[in-house]
Write a protein that holds these residues in place. Sequence first.
Motif, PDB file in Angstrom:
ATOM      1  N   THR A 184      31.495  51.462  36.744  1.00 16.45           N
ATOM      2  CA  THR A 184      32.372  50.297  36.615  1.00 16.45           C
ATOM      3  C   THR A 184      33.595  50.333  37.526  1.00 16.45           C
ATOM      4  OG1 THR A 184      33.557  51.334  34.766  1.00 16.45           O
ATOM      5  CG2 THR A 184      31.682  49.910  34.221  1.00 16.45           C
ATOM      6  N   ASN A 236      32.190  41.187  41.095  1.00 12.65           N
ATOM      7  CA  ASN A 236      32.328  42.643  41.046  1.00 12.65           C
ATOM      8  C   ASN A 236      32.755  43.270  42.364  1.00 12.65           C
ATOM      9  OD1 ASN A 236      31.757  45.394  39.843  1.00 12.65           O
ATOM     10  ND2 ASN A 236      30.252  45.387  41.495  1.00 12.65           N
ATOM     11  N   ASP A 281      34.442  47.965  45.201  1.00 13.46           N
ATOM     12  CA  ASP A 281      34.541  47.508  43.820  1.00 13.46           C
ATOM     13  C   ASP A 281      35.880  46.813  43.567  1.00 13.46           C
ATOM     14  OD1 ASP A 281      33.053  47.624  41.237  1.00 13.46           O
ATOM     15  OD2 ASP A 281      34.930  48.504  40.568  1.00 13.46           O
ATOM     16  N   ILE A 291      30.904  45.704  35.734  1.00 16.09           N
ATOM     17  CA  ILE A 291      32.217  45.222  35.303  1.00 16.09           C
ATOM     18  C   ILE A 291      32.399  45.686  33.863  1.00 16.09           C
ATOM     19  CG2 ILE A 291      33.677  43.222  34.883  1.00 16.09           C
ATOM     20  CD1 ILE A 291      32.172  41.750  37.050  1.00 16.09           C
TER      21      ILE A 291
END
Length: 478
Positions: free
Chosen positions: A175, A133, A184, A219
């Motif tokens: 996410t 991630n 990220d 994710i």
Amino acid sequence: MKKLILGVMGVSMTCIPAVSKDRVTVDPDAVNSETILHAWSWNFPEMARSMKEIADAGFTMIQTSPVQQCYSPEGSGKKIFDDKVTEGNWYYYYQPTDWKIGNSILGSREQMKQMMDSAAKYSIKVIVDVLPNHTAFDIDAVSEDFYKAVGGRDRMFHSNGLAPMRDYNDRLQCTLWGSGGLPDVNTENPDFQKYYMQFVNDLIEMGVRGFRYDTAKHIGVHSDPVDTASCVKENDFWDVATGRKAVKGIRLAIPYDSLFVYGEVLQDKNVPEKEYADYFGQTASGYGWVLREALEKHSSKGLDLKSFHHQSAPEFLTTWVESHDTYANAHESAHLTDDQIRIGWVYLTARQNGTPLFFSRPAGSTRSNYYGDNILGARGNDEFKHPEVVAVNKFRTAMKGEKENVQISESGEVLLVNRGKKGAAMVNLSKSANFIDLPTDLPTGCYKDVVYGKEFKVKNGKIKGLLAPERSYIIVKK
């Protein structure tokens, strides 16, 4: 870094079945029999040397800390936690700089191979903690090979991947933005997916047969927002990671149903647990919280210890009394004594479902000194081989195929897990002695606990006997 890391860290049945398996519908006949030792921060040589003891203690799987190359700042030292710089060196292996085996904390590739050989000798499955991630906080520390493999820095991260998340319940932020301050990664980038899967297949070739996916809920799944600004068309990382599809000619090296895979999907608002269940087992973090509350109160009165508090079927959950996060990160569980953790483990492990994970606390740790000897890479304390832990681990294996019948006293202080007519596990949560008088499926007769030799009598469908404070007892019908 200490306060930022809180959102960064985070298990399922004997072997996760094929991806088409329904992990939401409960199968009343499903029975789990395996157990995981989380060798937290143990280096490869320590794991290799300890493998016989781990097997003798009844554990069937061992989970390592992350093994990939990671952030290793100059002067990081050999302490688990360095008070002088107010940050933990154990955080660093959760900061990938490249997807290649070996780092300064766990050891080299050759040392990992030696550990894997030792695990194979004692029939222990190895689970590796992986974290696709994010990268290290310091993006300049990420290797040029890594950047080159994914198409350069601009393609490494989501379009807002360097922005810190503000709302963990917002699925777009959850996410596509930085988690716990960590950048990220654009996990939907096919070049990244290929590079990552080459690493996974390398581990599989070394003999690894399971993976724990750190920060898995960060994710995205197909229902989550798509980062079109990063030229993403669909959230397909999990399709690639679980072998449903290939990427640039690379596919998962062995059938997915031969692996034990679970994701750290910590429970909160708006988390699509059912959608994640389509891919892997999940962590029963809510259940662990309820169990710890019962241990703190020395009673389960007013709490539901029978439910697993999760949308997924219990046979696909990884359970724990505490995790490395609750102990070393937020210190939520660190005040609980070893005795409390142990009796919680006995109750958890005696049950029919879930795959329990035993967190190895640092050697020398006390309730006033959580890090104990504070040596990074050293073996943890000996609680993993305490007689009660060993007894319930072996009880779990022996009870394979036997359904549970959980009984709890009116006071909530005494817990009884019956497993068919073959065995029972008893736990006294109280700090005082307690008399057990609860229904059991064991046949009439006298039984002795396998650890302490304590005698219990069964008559008219009830088991009776005196339980010492904060102690557990295991009975196996011969």
